[in-house]
Design an enzyme around this catalytic site. Structure first.
Site, PDB file in Angstrom:
ATOM      1  N   LYS A  11       0.857  -1.055   0.197  1.00  0.00           N
ATOM      2  CA  LYS A  11       0.009   0.052   0.094  1.00  0.00           C
ATOM      3  C   LYS A  11       0.982   1.307   0.235  1.00  0.00           C
ATOM      4  O   LYS A  11       1.698   1.489   0.823  1.00  0.00           O
ATOM      5  CB  LYS A  11      -0.896  -0.134   1.327  1.00  0.00           C
ATOM      6  CG  LYS A  11      -1.820   1.358   1.254  1.00  0.00           C
ATOM      7  CD  LYS A  11      -1.183   2.497   2.007  1.00  0.00           C
ATOM      8  CE  LYS A  11      -2.099   3.563   1.847  1.00  0.00           C
ATOM      9  NZ  LYS A  11      -1.730   4.695   2.674  1.00  0.00           N
ATOM     10  N   GLY A  14      -1.033   8.307  -1.437  1.00  0.00           N
ATOM     11  CA  GLY A  14      -1.035   9.371  -2.711  1.00  0.00           C
ATOM     12  C   GLY A  14       0.121  10.458  -2.819  1.00  0.00           C
ATOM     13  O   GLY A  14       0.604  10.823  -3.925  1.00  0.00           O
ATOM     14  N   GLY A  46      -4.667  11.141  -1.034  1.00  0.00           N
ATOM     15  CA  GLY A  46      -5.301  12.416  -0.371  1.00  0.00           C
ATOM     16  C   GLY A  46      -4.688  13.479  -0.766  1.00  0.00           C
ATOM     17  O   GLY A  46      -5.556  14.490  -0.869  1.00  0.00           O
ATOM     18  N   ASP A 163      -5.426   2.174   3.856  1.00  0.00           N
ATOM     19  CA  ASP A 163      -4.785   1.499   4.694  1.00  0.00           C
ATOM     20  C   ASP A 163      -5.874   0.204   4.733  1.00  0.00           C
ATOM     21  O   ASP A 163      -5.390  -0.936   4.830  1.00  0.00           O
ATOM     22  CB  ASP A 163      -4.456   1.864   5.958  1.00  0.00           C
ATOM     23  CG  ASP A 163      -3.323   2.948   5.881  1.00  0.00           C
ATOM     24  OD1 ASP A 163      -2.283   2.547   5.359  1.00  0.00           O
ATOM     25  OD2 ASP A 163      -3.338   3.896   6.610  1.00  0.00           O
ATOM     26  N   LYS A 218      -3.690   3.961  10.408  1.00  0.00           N
ATOM     27  CA  LYS A 218      -2.764   2.972   9.945  1.00  0.00           C
ATOM     28  C   LYS A 218      -2.355   1.819  10.765  1.00  0.00           C
ATOM     29  O   LYS A 218      -2.639   0.620  10.439  1.00  0.00           O
ATOM     30  CB  LYS A 218      -1.657   3.576   9.324  1.00  0.00           C
ATOM     31  CG  LYS A 218      -0.560   2.938   8.630  1.00  0.00           C
ATOM     32  CD  LYS A 218       0.639   3.675   8.223  1.00  0.00           C
ATOM     33  CE  LYS A 218       0.186   5.043   7.712  1.00  0.00           C
ATOM     34  NZ  LYS A 218      -0.297   4.608   6.288  1.00  0.00           N
TER      35      LYS A 218
END
Length: 263
Positions: A11, A14, A46, A163, A218
């Site tokens: 992951k 942005g 984001g 997340d 997270k």
């Protein structure tokens, strides 16, 4: 019968797109890793969302680290995440010699989403769906690049925390999960890296106000994934070598209760 290799679910936030050099370096390492193990890339976006909403003179707020997303803002959020961010990452992947397939959480039934709470608006909670599509893509050596846009059973578009999205994909595929961002991992109150976190240490750091906001989301997602997968999840810096992260030489490992001493 050939051994089925455990996928690596990576992951990225942005903000990676704001540094194409690091993004290119990471994708080059992903290409090398693909020769050893299947890889799935899940991303947020984001900064792109915030820039777009500001340009549209729309307000963007967060509650407990989660973005409040009114339904009327979803076309813009969807465009930023499933459009601009996803295709930018796919373009960078192509530049690294990878063949990507851009997806969202709603594609191929890979997840099912429900509304978290109407106070957050069109924000979804994902759950495991069907692995068929991802298995087909991985068997053909494609890199799935998945944005965190989902929908509920009525087709309402939902913004999902990336997340949490990556956690569900890791659960679906039984994969090893790496949560990568521009921080080295979880830091203590002295700004020193915490190498391992179990639930009791998380509770302790949350009580002290050290783990909060976006990092709390997270860490909670990492602990959920660690518990579901019954194996550690790593939070690390995307500029660190992938091999170092996978070999536990850097980052914070979130350890499930089943693997802590005395469990």
């Amino acid at each position: 019968m050939a051994e089925v290799k455990t996928p690596v679910v990576i992951k990225v936030g942005g903000a990676l797109l704001e540094n194409p050099q690091i993004a290119g370096q990471l994708l080059g390492e992903i290409k090398a890793l693909q020769s050893l193990r299947p890889v799935i890339l899940v991303h947020g976006g984001g900064p792109l969302v915030e820039t777009l909403l500001a340009a549209m003179q729309l307000t963007s707020t967060k509650i407990d680290g989660l973005r409040v997303t009114p339904d009327e803002q979803m076309p813009y959020v969807c465009g930023a995440l499933a459009g601009s961010a996803n295709k930018s990452l796919c373009g960078l992947a192509i530049g690294a010699g990878i063949t990507p397939v851009g997806l969202s959480l709603m594609d191929g039934g890979i997840t099912q989403c429900k509304v978290l709470d109407e106070k957050y608006g069109a924000v979804g909670v994902p759950s495991v769906g069907k692995a068929d599509l991802l298995n087909q893509l991985l068997s053909a050596s494609f890199l799935p690049v998945i944005s965190s846009i989902g929908s509920n059973s009525d087709g309402r578009l939902l913004n999902v925390n990336a997340d949490q999205a990556a956690t569900v994909i890791a659960e679906l595929m039984g994969g090893d999960l790496l949560l990568l961002s521009n921080v080295d991992g979880v830091l203590d109150q002295d700004k020193q890296l915490i190498k391992e976190l179990d639930q009791s240490r998380i509770d302790e750091e949350v009580a002290k106000g050290v783990i909060k906001d976006g990092m709390l989301v997270k860490v909670a997602a990492a602990m959920q994934a660690a518990s579901e997968l019954a194996k550690p999840v790593t939070i690390a810096n995307w500029s660190a070598p992938l091999t170092a992260i996978l070999n536990n030489q850097t980052g914070t490992r979130v350890i499930p209760a089943s693997q802590t001493s005395g469990a």
